[in-house]
Design an enzyme around this catalytic site. Structure first.
Site, mmCIF file in Angstrom:
data_model
loop_
_atom_site.group_PDB
_atom_site.id
_atom_site.type_symbol
_atom_site.label_atom_id
_atom_site.label_comp_id
_atom_site.label_asym_id
_atom_site.label_seq_id
_atom_site.Cartn_x
_atom_site.Cartn_y
_atom_site.Cartn_z
ATOM 1 C CB CYS A 1 -0.978 -0.040 1.171
ATOM 2 S SG CYS A 1 -2.324 1.168 1.047
ATOM 3 C CG HIS B 1 -3.800 -3.808 2.834
ATOM 4 N ND1 HIS B 1 -2.855 -3.304 3.707
ATOM 5 C CD2 HIS B 1 -4.368 -2.732 2.226
ATOM 6 C CE1 HIS B 1 -2.864 -1.982 3.650
ATOM 7 N NE2 HIS B 1 -3.772 -1.611 2.752
ATOM 8 C CD GLU C 1 -1.681 -6.284 5.216
ATOM 9 O OE1 GLU C 1 -2.191 -5.174 5.479
ATOM 10 O OE2 GLU C 1 -1.128 -6.533 4.122
#
Length: 239
Positions: free
Chosen positions: A109, A211, A213
């Site tokens: 990001c 994202h 994660e």
């Protein structure tokens, strides 16, 4: 026992709303590194970048709800931005030092945007007002939910990504990266907004606008596997 690659992870900082200044890092960043076979280490802001880089095998530059100073990419600010100059300066020094060492870098990001800037690229300061026909890239929903597709538009030097494949991702941003000669566009949204990049030269330096994660997309595993494989190789070469 095989040594796990050590991944330095940059945190955010809260020096306004807290009684005392505090570092902030979502648990899922560390969990993702652990699940992929790495050992995450949080890097406090300090003038110790060289010391940090001597100890780690890969650099993870995380996201954050703030903007990079446009002066760093040769533009003037066209609106009021929330900026974090201390964090940006720290992460910029880490990225530049890691690039000098050939150390793997993954930018997520805002981290992707700073990686692009460090590679000589620039940014679109505000997607809604600057990209005609753009859809909403900062939806009012959890980042654990995917909301738009990206297409793999070029072959990666480091990630196992099938060209032309479509993947649903969870990007949350109002700025985006401009094309530059120093990196290839790996993925783009249907409105032309760049969603992933890779440095054309040197070691592993990849940025993704979404994202990974959260593990919300089927493409996320390829991102983590590629990054940790590069960090393991880097570690074996220097240790």
């Amino acid at each position: 026992m095989t040594r796990k690659p050590i991944i330095g992870v940059t945190p955010d900082i809260n020096d306004i709303g807290a009684p005392e200044t505090e570092y902030l890092l979502r648990k899922n960043y560390a969990d993702a590194v652990l699940s992929a076979g790495g050992l995450p280490i949080i890097l406090p802001f300090a003038a110790a970048c060289d010391l940090y880089l001597q100890e780690i095998d890969g650099l993870l530059v995380t996201g954050g709800m703030f903007d990079i100073d446009p002066q760093l990419y040769r533009q003037l600010a066209r609106k009021d931005f929330v900026m974090k100059p201390e964090r940006t300066a720290f992460e910029k020094a880490l990225i530049e030092g890691a690039r000098d060492r050939g150390m793997p870098i993954l930018g997520i990001c805002n981290g992707m945007q700073l990686l692009a800037v460090c590679l000589g690229g620039g940014l679109i300061q505000d997607i809604p007002s600057e990209v005609e026909g753009a859809f909403e890239h900062k939806p009012a929903q959890s980042a654990s939910i995917t909301h738009h597709n990206v297409e793999i538009v070029s072959r990666s030097r480091h990630l196992d990504l099938a060209p032309d494949a479509l993947h649903s991702v969870n990007s949350v941003h109002h700025q985006s990266v401009l094309p530059a000669d120093s990196y290839n566009v790996l993925a783009a949204a249907s409105d032309s907004v760049i969603e992933a990049l890779e440095a054309r030269e040197g070691g592993f330096a990849v940025g993704v606008q979404w994202h990974p994660e959260y593990g919300a997309s089927e493409i996320d595993d390829a991102v983590w596997r590629g990054f940790l494989a590069a960090a393991a190789q880097f570690s074996s070469n220097i240790r």
